[in-house]
Design a protein around this motif. Structure first.
Motif, mmCIF file in Angstrom:
data_model
loop_
_atom_site.group_PDB
_atom_site.id
_atom_site.type_symbol
_atom_site.label_atom_id
_atom_site.label_comp_id
_atom_site.label_asym_id
_atom_site.label_seq_id
_atom_site.Cartn_x
_atom_site.Cartn_y
_atom_site.Cartn_z
ATOM 1 N N ASP A 42 0.808 -1.218 0.000
ATOM 2 C CA ASP A 42 0.000 0.000 0.000
ATOM 3 C C ASP A 42 0.845 1.273 0.000
ATOM 4 N N ALA A 43 2.168 1.095 0.081
ATOM 5 C CA ALA A 43 3.057 2.273 0.039
ATOM 6 C C ALA A 43 3.093 2.817 -1.392
ATOM 7 N N PRO A 44 3.257 4.134 -1.542
ATOM 8 C CA PRO A 44 3.192 4.755 -2.870
ATOM 9 C C PRO A 44 4.121 4.099 -3.898
ATOM 10 N N LEU A 45 5.312 3.721 -3.459
ATOM 11 C CA LEU A 45 6.281 3.173 -4.411
ATOM 12 C C LEU A 45 5.703 1.987 -5.176
ATOM 13 N N PHE A 46 5.017 1.101 -4.452
ATOM 14 C CA PHE A 46 4.490 -0.097 -5.108
ATOM 15 C C PHE A 46 3.058 0.109 -5.621
ATOM 16 N N ARG A 47 2.260 0.827 -4.827
ATOM 17 C CA ARG A 47 0.849 0.980 -5.191
ATOM 18 C C ARG A 47 0.703 1.674 -6.547
ATOM 19 N N THR A 48 1.562 2.646 -6.795
ATOM 20 C CA THR A 48 1.433 3.419 -8.038
ATOM 21 C C THR A 48 1.974 2.678 -9.243
ATOM 22 N N VAL A 49 2.794 1.651 -8.983
ATOM 23 C CA VAL A 49 3.381 0.926 -10.114
ATOM 24 C C VAL A 49 2.524 -0.286 -10.482
ATOM 25 N N PHE A 50 2.105 -1.023 -9.434
ATOM 26 C CA PHE A 50 1.292 -2.207 -9.698
ATOM 27 C C PHE A 50 -0.176 -1.826 -9.556
ATOM 28 N N ASP A 101 -2.239 -8.124 -5.758
ATOM 29 C CA ASP A 101 -1.494 -9.359 -5.501
ATOM 30 C C ASP A 101 -0.088 -9.288 -6.089
ATOM 31 N N GLU A 102 -0.010 -8.689 -7.259
ATOM 32 C CA GLU A 102 1.306 -8.548 -7.888
ATOM 33 C C GLU A 102 2.210 -7.683 -7.030
ATOM 34 N N ALA A 103 1.619 -6.604 -6.505
ATOM 35 C CA ALA A 103 2.397 -5.714 -5.647
ATOM 36 C C ALA A 103 2.901 -6.496 -4.429
ATOM 37 N N VAL A 104 2.018 -7.320 -3.853
ATOM 38 C CA VAL A 104 2.413 -8.096 -2.675
ATOM 39 C C VAL A 104 3.555 -9.048 -3.031
ATOM 40 N N GLU A 105 3.434 -9.691 -4.197
ATOM 41 C CA GLU A 105 4.499 -10.610 -4.619
ATOM 42 C C GLU A 105 5.829 -9.864 -4.770
ATOM 43 N N ALA A 106 5.765 -8.693 -5.396
ATOM 44 C CA ALA A 106 6.982 -7.903 -5.590
ATOM 45 C C ALA A 106 7.586 -7.529 -4.241
ATOM 46 N N CYS A 107 6.719 -7.179 -3.299
ATOM 47 C CA CYS A 107 7.207 -6.799 -1.970
ATOM 48 C C CYS A 107 7.857 -7.987 -1.267
ATOM 49 N N LYS A 108 7.246 -9.158 -1.429
ATOM 50 C CA LYS A 108 7.826 -10.351 -0.805
ATOM 51 C C LYS A 108 9.232 -10.602 -1.328
ATOM 52 N N ALA A 109 9.402 -10.406 -2.621
ATOM 53 C CA ALA A 109 10.729 -10.617 -3.203
ATOM 54 C C ALA A 109 11.742 -9.661 -2.564
ATOM 55 N N VAL A 110 11.310 -8.434 -2.305
ATOM 56 C CA VAL A 110 12.222 -7.465 -1.684
ATOM 57 C C VAL A 110 12.540 -7.890 -0.244
ATOM 58 N N VAL A 111 11.518 -8.352 0.480
ATOM 59 C CA VAL A 111 11.755 -8.818 1.850
ATOM 60 C C VAL A 111 12.745 -9.983 1.845
ATOM 61 N N ASP A 112 12.549 -10.923 0.936
ATOM 62 C CA ASP A 112 13.459 -12.075 0.846
ATOM 63 C C ASP A 112 14.888 -11.612 0.596
ATOM 64 N N ALA A 113 15.011 -10.642 -0.305
ATOM 65 C CA ALA A 113 16.345 -10.137 -0.633
ATOM 66 C C ALA A 113 16.997 -9.524 0.610
ATOM 67 N N ALA A 137 12.042 3.064 -12.628
ATOM 68 C CA ALA A 137 11.939 3.654 -13.972
ATOM 69 C C ALA A 137 10.495 4.037 -14.270
ATOM 70 N N SER A 138 9.574 3.183 -13.808
ATOM 71 C CA SER A 138 8.172 3.472 -14.071
ATOM 72 C C SER A 138 7.716 4.700 -13.285
ATOM 73 N N ARG A 139 8.255 4.874 -12.056
ATOM 74 C CA ARG A 139 7.959 6.089 -11.292
ATOM 75 C C ARG A 139 8.552 7.298 -12.008
ATOM 76 N N ALA A 140 9.772 7.125 -12.544
ATOM 77 C CA ALA A 140 10.443 8.247 -13.218
ATOM 78 C C ALA A 140 9.659 8.649 -14.464
ATOM 79 N N ARG A 141 9.101 7.656 -15.164
ATOM 80 C CA ARG A 141 8.349 7.951 -16.392
ATOM 81 C C ARG A 141 7.115 8.790 -16.105
ATOM 82 N N THR A 142 6.525 8.560 -14.926
ATOM 83 C CA THR A 142 5.327 9.337 -14.612
ATOM 84 C C THR A 142 5.695 10.660 -13.949
ATOM 85 N N GLY A 143 6.982 10.985 -13.971
ATOM 86 C CA GLY A 143 7.377 12.328 -13.568
ATOM 87 C C GLY A 143 7.992 12.454 -12.187
#
Ligand SMILES: Nc1ncnc2c1ncn2[C@@H]1O[C@H](COP(=O)(O)OP(=O)(O)OP(=O)(O)O)[C@@H](O)[C@H]1O
Ligand SMILES: [Mg+2]
Lengths: 299, 157
Positions: free
Chosen positions: A34-42, A47-59, A89-95
């Motif tokens: 639900d944080a802006p970084l992920f919410r605005t991209v996914f 669910d995709e956002a959650v999966e992406a976040c899990k990958a970051v936690v694992d890392a 990059a996707s955040r950068a593209r949206t300004g």
């Protein structure tokens, strides 16, 4: 003694944070999604956002387990580097500016810190402090990793735009059946002249052109390198069966070329683009009426 | 505090380390030459000489810097351009100055051509000593209009 005690405390904290990240993986990911970084991209699927976040936690857990809390090149980050780069990059593209993206990554720290504090019966105990500090270091490193990938992505973007600019800056225009022209504008460095040559030769083939006009009105400086590029282009066009005409050589440039010692004797030159076109038409047997001889103004 | 000297561009040193730097050197030389009152043809010659010499500094000298210095000597105004590198130097200057001589597949007209584009020309170099090429041009003839009005066209409305 003290030093190793210190190290031991560090190690214990890293271990504690590792365990915490593994155990609370699901909750952390839920909060981050639900944080802006992920919410605005996914935007499509949470669910995709959650999966992406899990990958970051694992890392992060892997990096902490390796004890490489401050190492942005820790192997643990490898798995998410690509994903983080695309997110940034996707955040950068949206300004979003790099500073904003950095802030958004920093914003991930609070929710996970809160969870970590909740693990301790006494949040003001030294172990709790040490663990929170360790997590802060780890999150700082994550921020650097994101910034680094974002910068790489930015450089790639600039390089891509530069290439695109080179292409649009050298349009080949068909002026008449069998006559193409390239108005050259700006600095003719080696990379650009390569693009010019390629697109001109392509156009000569595609449009069965017999005449190709290189107009250099927009080229500010003609030095020996630029002249060499021009002559190579003329020679290559000739091999493709087209005659080249160089137009737009301004008087000051003409004088300079002569002093420089460049011999354009084998190249057909005309003062302006219109003169070059009239020449090419004339050679095809098309007489352009009402065009007085050289030096006259455009009608 | 009270500057009463005539405003003239200050000397400046620009780095030469990339193609973009070459463009910057050309732009700066053109700007300064215009401000000093060089006419269009002389400006073009100076910029072209600068382009040749700066590229030599980059390509053959491995990079260095350009020093752009306005000159005032009695009543005449000029511009000195020095190109300095710490590269391999030139073993045989006379040979390097020969039209058509190039060790790099160029036309070999950079050095000799630049000399013809300016009034004074000097090379300081030697194997392992780096290279400094200095070119000077003086404003000649009727000074060009400094700015503003474009070329006057007789008979134009
Ligand atoms: N700054 C330098 N340092 C070392 N060698 C140089 C330098 N400048 C010129 N040279 C040598 O002098 C030769 C002639 O230089 P010149 O500029 O005339 O030709 P070029 O650079 O090879 O080709 P171009 O006509 O494209 O300039 C070069 O090939 C190089 O060997
Ligand atoms: Mg050269």
């Amino acid at each position: 003694m003290r030093v190793s005690e210190h190290d031991a405390a560090h190690e214990a904290a890293a271990q504690r944070v590792t365990d915490f990240l593994r155990r609370r993986r699901e909750q952390i990911a839920q909060r981050w999604a639900d944080a802006p970084l992920f919410r605005t991209v996914f935007t499509v699927s949470r669910d995709e956002a959650v999966e992406a976040c899990k990958a970051v936690v694992d890392a992060l857990a892997e990096v902490a387990a390796d004890g490489r809390l401050e190492d942005i090149s820790a192997p643990g980050f490898a798995a998410v580097r690509d994903q983080l780069g695309r997110t940034a990059a996707s955040r950068a593209r949206t300004g979003s500016s790099p500073a904003q993206i950095a802030d958004e990554v920093a914003g991930l720290r609070a929710p996970v810190t809160e969870l970590l504090r909740g693990e301790f019966a006494d949040p003001s105990a030294p172990e709790a402090h040490e663990a929170v500090l360790t997590l802060a270091v780890l999150m700082g490193t994550l921020r650097l990793v994101v910034m680094e990938t974002a910068l790489d992505a930015g450089e790639e973007l600039i390089e891509r735009q530069r290439l695109q600019l080179m292409e649009v800056a050298t349009p080949v225009i068909q002026l008449w059946d069998g006559i193409v022209a390239v108005p050259l504008i700006g600095t003719l460095d080696s990379a650009r002249s390569q693009v010019v040559m390629e697109s001109l030769l392509e156009a000569i083939v595609d449009q069965r052109a017999e005449y190709a006009i290189l107009d250099i009105t927009g080229v500010p400086t003609v030095d020996s390198l630029v002249a060499q590029h021009l002559m190579k282009t003329v020679a290559a066009a000739r091999l493709m069966g087209a005659e080249c005409i160089v137009s737009g050589i301004r008087p000051a440039i003409a004088q300079t070329i002569v002093h420089l010692g460049i011999d354009l004797g084998s190249v057909v030159t005309r003062a302006g683009l219109a003169d070059a076109l009239a020449y090419a038409l004339g050679r095809q047997g098309i007489v352009v009426p009402g065009r007085p001889a050289a030096g006259a103004s455009r009608s | 505090m009270m500057e009463v000297l005539p405003r003239r561009p200050a000397p400046i040193a620009l780095p030469i380390g990339s193609d973009a730097d070459l463009a910057r050197v050309r732009q700066h030389v053109r700007l300064v030459a215009t401000e000093l009152g060089f006419g269009l043809v002389q400006q073009t010659k100076l910029v072209t000489a600068a382009s040749e010499l700066a590229r030599n500094t980059l390509v053959h000298g491995g990079g260095g810097q350009a020093e752009i210095t306005p000159l005032e000597e009695g009543h005449r105004t000029g511009l000195r351009l020095s190109f300095v590198d710490q590269g391999p130097g030139i073993r045989d200057v006379a040979l390097a100055m020969t039209d058509g001589y190039s060790t790099g597949g160029g036309l070999g007209l950079g050095l000799s051509g630049a000399e013809r584009l300016v009034h004074e020309f000097a090379i300081e170099t030697g194997p392992g000593r780096g290279t400094t090429v200095t070119a000077v041009a003086w404003v000649t003839g009727v000074p060009a209009p400094r700015s503003g009005a474009g070329p006057r066209r007789p008979g134009a409305r």
